[in-house]
Design an enzyme around this catalytic site. Structure first.
Site, short mmCIF file in Angstrom:
data_model
loop_
_atom_site.label_atom_id
_atom_site.label_comp_id
_atom_site.label_asym_id
_atom_site.label_seq_id
_atom_site.Cartn_x
_atom_site.Cartn_y
_atom_site.Cartn_z
N ARG A 103 0.88 -1.18 0.00
CA ARG A 103 0.00 0.00 0.00
C ARG A 103 0.90 1.21 0.00
NH1 ARG A 103 -5.35 1.41 3.35
NH2 ARG A 103 -6.09 0.11 1.64
N HIS A 130 -6.88 0.90 -6.83
CA HIS A 130 -7.15 0.03 -5.68
C HIS A 130 -7.80 -1.27 -6.20
CE1 HIS A 130 -7.67 -1.25 -1.69
NE2 HIS A 130 -8.51 -0.36 -1.21
N GLN A 133 -9.79 -3.86 -3.89
CA GLN A 133 -11.10 -3.37 -3.49
C GLN A 133 -12.14 -3.73 -4.55
OE1 GLN A 133 -11.99 -1.63 -0.60
NE2 GLN A 133 -14.03 -2.11 -1.39
N ASP A 225 -17.11 7.26 -2.28
CA ASP A 225 -15.88 7.14 -1.48
C ASP A 225 -15.66 8.49 -0.79
OD1 ASP A 225 -13.42 6.35 -0.44
OD2 ASP A 225 -12.34 6.41 -2.35
N CYS A 265 -16.23 1.74 -0.29
CA CYS A 265 -15.05 0.92 0.04
C CYS A 265 -14.73 0.97 1.54
CB CYS A 265 -13.85 1.37 -0.77
SG CYS A 265 -13.49 3.12 -0.57
N ARG A 293 -13.50 -8.64 0.89
CA ARG A 293 -12.06 -8.38 0.72
C ARG A 293 -11.28 -9.64 1.07
NH1 ARG A 293 -10.04 -3.18 0.91
NH2 ARG A 293 -8.08 -4.25 0.41
N1 CP Z 1 -11.22 -0.17 1.82
C1 CP Z 1 -9.98 -0.25 2.33
O1 CP Z 1 -9.00 -0.47 1.60
O2 CP Z 1 -9.90 -0.09 3.68
P1 CP Z 1 -8.57 0.15 4.54
O3 CP Z 1 -8.01 1.47 4.12
O4 CP Z 1 -9.02 0.12 5.97
O5 CP Z 1 -7.61 -0.96 4.21
N1 NVA Z 2 -9.78 6.81 -1.80
C1 NVA Z 2 -9.51 6.34 -0.45
C2 NVA Z 2 -9.74 4.88 -0.35
C3 NVA Z 2 -9.51 4.27 1.01
C4 NVA Z 2 -9.70 2.79 1.04
C5 NVA Z 2 -8.10 6.71 -0.07
O1 NVA Z 2 -7.19 6.56 -0.91
O2 NVA Z 2 -7.88 7.15 1.06
#
Ligand code: CP
Ligand code: NVA
Length: 308
Positions: A103, A130, A133, A225, A265, A293
């Site tokens: 990440r 992502h 997701q 989102d 998400c 997930r």
């Molecule tokens: N939706 C998602 O990726 O959640 P987190 O940021 O908690 O991993």
């Molecule tokens: N768009 C959001 C998604 C979190 C899962 C972010 O990048 O923070």
């Protein structure tokens, strides 16, 4: 099958569908207590430059369920690209572990890891995409609507990582995707071009608009989102003002199909991008998405890290 999942476009339509069916099977197996150690003894390194609840817990639980082990590497641990180059991190990890989940902020960090690692690399969210997701989301839509092809999905809000993977995946799977965003917050144009070209060969369609009402008219799925993603929190106040008319609320969802589902998400901010009435209401499937997930990523890890 692809070596890595950096972008959702690393999967073609058949591979995507196979993964979703495998995810459904793994979900049934787990609930029936007949899960198998399909990745016995395999180790997954999990690099996090940003916070996480779902991604961290579902990857760690998923690899454990499959008979392997996950190693959590916190933002302060390895500092990819600062303490050590991306290439050296990838090369070191490839000597010890069987897969890497990352990440990151820059998407180039995930592509760099994939390029230099001899083991599979999975994008657990970058500033651009992502994909994990969207695997879980499409599993959820498939479970609820029994198909993906022709499904009308409206995404409201920021042209961010989640919206990019949704656009691309809709193009791959032949969905009718509408996206509404305020001027200045459009999705990446290169991604839009790719999504349109994918949609033209899958009988899908992509509509971009600044009008939220146009986007949700008669749709099967409404998705939103947060307005300020990780790394943009200092813009949150300004974004609250700009995005106000894109809130998913009772008045807006009344324009969707009667059996529409609401997706997010997570994490969500109730009262900003969505009202409590909608996210905690009868059409919401957000916790089913979060659960998926786990199952979708198990299917992905088996496909990428298993013996084939
Ligand atoms: N939706 C998602 O990726 O959640 P987190 O940021 O908690 O991993
Ligand atoms: N768009 C959001 C998604 C979190 C899962 C972010 O990048 O923070």
């Amino acid at each position: 099958m692809t070596k890595d999942l950096v972008s959702i476009t690393d999967l073609d339509r058949d591979e995507f569908m196979r993964l979703l069916k495998k995810a459904v099977q793994l979900k049934d197996d787990r609930k029936a207590g007949r899960g198998k150690p399909l990745l016995k003894g395999k180790i997954l390194a999990m690099i996090f430059e940003k916070p996480s609840l779902r991604t961290r817990v579902t990857f760690q639980t998923g690899i454990y369920d499959l008979g392997g082990m996950g190693i959590y590497l916190a933002p302060s641990d390895i500092q990819v690209g600062k303490r050590e180059t991306v290439a050296d991190v990838a090369t070191n990890l490839s000597r010890w572990v069987h897969g890497i989940m990352a990440r990151t902020f820059a998407h180039s960090t995930v592509t760099g890891l994939a390029l230099n690692a001899s083991v599979p690399v999975i994008n657990g969210l970058s500033d651009l995409e992502h994909p994990c997701q969207i695997l879980a989301d499409f599993q959820t839509i498939y479970e609820k609507k029994s198909t993906l092809e022709g499904i009308k999905l409206a995404y409201l809000g920021d042209g961010n990582n989640v919206s990019h993977s949704l656009l691309l995946a809709s193009g791959i799977m032949g969905m009718d995707m509408r996206m509404a965003f305020p001027k200045g917050y459009e999705p990446n144009l290169e991604i839009v071009g790719k999504a349109e070209s994918l949609a033209s060969s899958s009988n899908g369609s992509i509509l971009l608009t600044n009008d939220p009402k146009e986007a949700v008219d008669g749709v099967d799925v409404i998705y939103t989102d947060v307005w300020a993603s990780m790394g943009q929190k200092d813009e949150a106040e300004e974004r609250r003002r700009v995005f106000a008319s894109y809130q998913v609320n009772e008045e807006l969802v009344a324009k969707a199909d009667n059996d529409f589902i609401f997706m997010h998400c997570l994490p969500a901010i109730r009262g900003e991008e969505v009202t409590s009435g909608v996210i905690d209401g009868p059409h919401s499937v957000v916790f089913g998405e979060a659960e998926n997930r786990l199952h979708a990523q198990k299917a992905l890890m088996v496909a990428l890290m298993g013996e084939g």
